[in-house]
Design a protein around this motif. Structure first.
Motif, short mmCIF file in Angstrom:
data_model
loop_
_atom_site.label_atom_id
_atom_site.label_comp_id
_atom_site.label_asym_id
_atom_site.label_seq_id
_atom_site.Cartn_x
_atom_site.Cartn_y
_atom_site.Cartn_z
N GLY A 234 0.81 -1.20 0.00
CA GLY A 234 0.00 0.00 0.00
C GLY A 234 0.85 1.26 0.00
O GLY A 234 0.56 2.23 -0.71
N ALA B 25 2.10 1.79 -3.35
CA ALA B 25 1.03 2.26 -4.25
C ALA B 25 0.76 3.75 -4.10
O ALA B 25 0.43 4.43 -5.07
N ILE B 26 0.86 4.27 -2.87
CA ILE B 26 0.55 5.69 -2.66
C ILE B 26 1.75 6.60 -2.90
O ILE B 26 1.68 7.81 -2.70
N ASN C 296 2.62 3.45 -9.62
CA ASN C 296 2.83 2.38 -8.65
C ASN C 296 1.52 1.72 -8.23
O ASN C 296 1.48 0.52 -7.95
N LEU C 297 0.46 2.52 -8.18
CA LEU C 297 -0.86 1.96 -7.83
C LEU C 297 -1.27 0.91 -8.86
O LEU C 297 -1.73 -0.17 -8.51
N SER D 131 0.90 -2.17 -8.43
CA SER D 131 0.49 -2.92 -7.23
C SER D 131 -0.76 -3.75 -7.50
O SER D 131 -0.85 -4.91 -7.10
N SER E 106 -4.24 2.39 0.64
CA SER E 106 -4.40 3.11 -0.62
C SER E 106 -5.47 4.19 -0.52
O SER E 106 -5.29 5.31 -1.00
N TYR F 222 -4.78 8.25 -0.94
CA TYR F 222 -5.26 9.03 -2.08
C TYR F 222 -6.49 9.87 -1.78
O TYR F 222 -6.63 10.98 -2.31
#
Length: 460
Positions: A165, A168-169, A174-175, A178, A214, A218
């Motif tokens: 996570g 991802a952030i 990357n999100l 992931s 995540s 976001y």
């Protein structure tokens, strides 16, 4: 008899880790690549430590998570950029350890695990500048590498979900990477014969933690005024880069020096094994995402592939090295390919190149009044000075990317609030005649080497 306090296989990744730190910091205090994005992100981090709100108070084109972490570390070291860089390299090269032990977990081969780390450490697109010069992609890689480690080597699914996570952030791309990994993690077990409900139950802690992190990373961005426009609107506003150009850049800029890890990594991605194939498909789909998704592409985007390609390179070494003789031959081929493709390139970037002009400018700026107006915030960071504040203070590169610029009145307003002006190559290409005329009339030149000019406000 004397015995080592830990398994001797730990000595290899420790040695390679320390070797990377020495190499990356060889020119510490002598080399700064101004063209990198380090200044943009670290001056944004400085603004955060001063209480400014990202997106609302100043422009930031990326998620703020890693920028906050950088700001915390900068403040902890009193904005000592050299110490910050040293600690940064310690962090980013920690990926050596999870990669080594992931490969060893599946191959039981110290040789294959070692080669995987050597290929990683000589991947020019990864190590030539952004492993010692702060960059969001490289700074996020340890989260991905350790997330994989805590899935395959020492299963800790909640921790793995947390790390994935955080990866991802760190960046929007990357999100997507992931989500690709989680999808493949689930589907690989479906093809191994497990029921989908059983898989979701077993992986529920990883998936749930990843989703929560995540969302928490976001959602606040989109609730801040300007968050959507900075993060999404800016990307949509950029002129799209043609797919043909992207492929051409790969041929021109990527393959020349980076082909060993790309070749061995993607060949290793083709190994037909129900467990290892996940890593291979992950590499291939990640490559497609990084190159063809989104409106922009630059060669350094492929540095995200470093973790996956290093792992599958190790798998390939084990598959090919079925005897001791074959292992020696394969290792020789790898070392020769690295030497022939990137030795002189990396020697130039990591050892031979220095930037004395940059440090000369910094020493001059330390004695000039602030705030300083310049297009490149890295100068202010090293001089420990504030820039003249305006909405795009940390990222003036935004303008050429989207083909816009500030109007004359905006430039004049900024200049009227400035006490020092640094004109470097980027500023020379952007400042118009009206702005230059104002500088010449109201500031006194104290330095000029035909590339850099420094002006100090003439107080009458």
């Amino acid at each position: 008899m004397f015995t080592l306090p830990f398994n001797k296989k730990y000595l290899i990744p420790i040695f390679l880790y320390l070797s990377n730190l020495v190499i990356q910091n060889y020119n510490l205090g002598k080399l700064v690549y101004v063209v990198n994005d380090e200044g943009v992100y670290l001056y944004s981090a400085k603004l955060l430590t001063q209480g400014f709100i990202p997106y609302k108070d100043f422009f930031l084109a990326q998620p703020v998570f890693l920028v906050y972490l950088a700001g915390f570390l900068l403040k902890a070291v009193n904005f000592n950029m050299e110490l910050f860089r040293l600690l940064y390299t310690c962090w980013v090269f920690s990926i050596v350890f999870p990669i080594f032990f992931i490969v060893f977990k599946f191959t039981k081969s110290i040789s294959a695990s070692t080669v995987s780390i050597i290929l990683l450490s000589t991947f020019p697109e990864l190590v030539q500048w952004d492993m010692h010069s702060f960059a969001l992609r490289e700074a996020s890689l340890p989260f991905l590498a350790f997330a994989m480690y805590f899935i395959y080597v020492k299963p800790r699914l909640r921790l793995s979900g947390l790390l994935l996570g955080l990866f991802a952030i760190s960046l929007l791309s990357n999100l997507l990477v992931s989500l690709c990994f989680i999808f493949l993690l689930i589907t690989s077990e479906i093809f191994s014969g497990k029921k989908i409900l059983k898989i979701l139950q077993e992986k529920s802690h990883l998936i749930f933690t990843f989703i929560i992190v995540s969302i928490l990373g976001y959602l606040p961005i989109f609730l801040i005024a300007g968050g959507y426009n900075n993060l999404i609107g800016y990307q949509l506003e950029r002129p799209p880069l043609s797919y043909g150009t992207r492929i051409e850049w790969i041929k021109l800029y990527t393959l020349k020096n980076n082909w060993p890890i790309l070749l061995f990594g993607f060949l290793g991605s083709l190994i037909n094994n129900k467990t290892l194939i996940l890593f291979g498909i992950f590499n291939i789909l990640s490559f497609v995402i990084l190159v063809f998704f989104g409106r922009s592409y630059y060669p350094h985007y492929l540095s995200i592939l470093a973790v996956g390609l290093a792992i599958t390179s190790g798998f390939l070494m084990k598959r090919l090295g079925k005897t001791n003789l074959l292992t020696i031959i394969i290792n020789y081929i790898v070392i020769f390919s690295i030497f022939s493709s990137s030795y002189y390139h990396l020697k130039t970037y990591l050892f031979d190149t220095t930037t004395p002009d940059f440090f000369q400018i910094i020493n001059l700026l330390k004695d000039t009044p602030e705030p300083i107006f310049t297009f490149e915030p890295v100068y202010a960071l090293y001089a420990k000075k504030d820039l003249t504040f305006h909405y795009n203070v940390a990222d003036m590169r935004y303008f050429p990317v989207i083909g816009k610029d500030l109007d004359d009145l905006s430039y004049l307003k900024i200049l009227k609030s400035s006490k020092t002006v640094l004109i470097e190559p980027f500023a020379s290409s952007r400042l118009n005649n009206n702005s230059l005329s104002y500088i010449y009339r109201n500031f006194r030149q104290i330095y000029n080497n035909n590339i850099y000019q420094i002006y100090v406000r003439d107080i009458q």
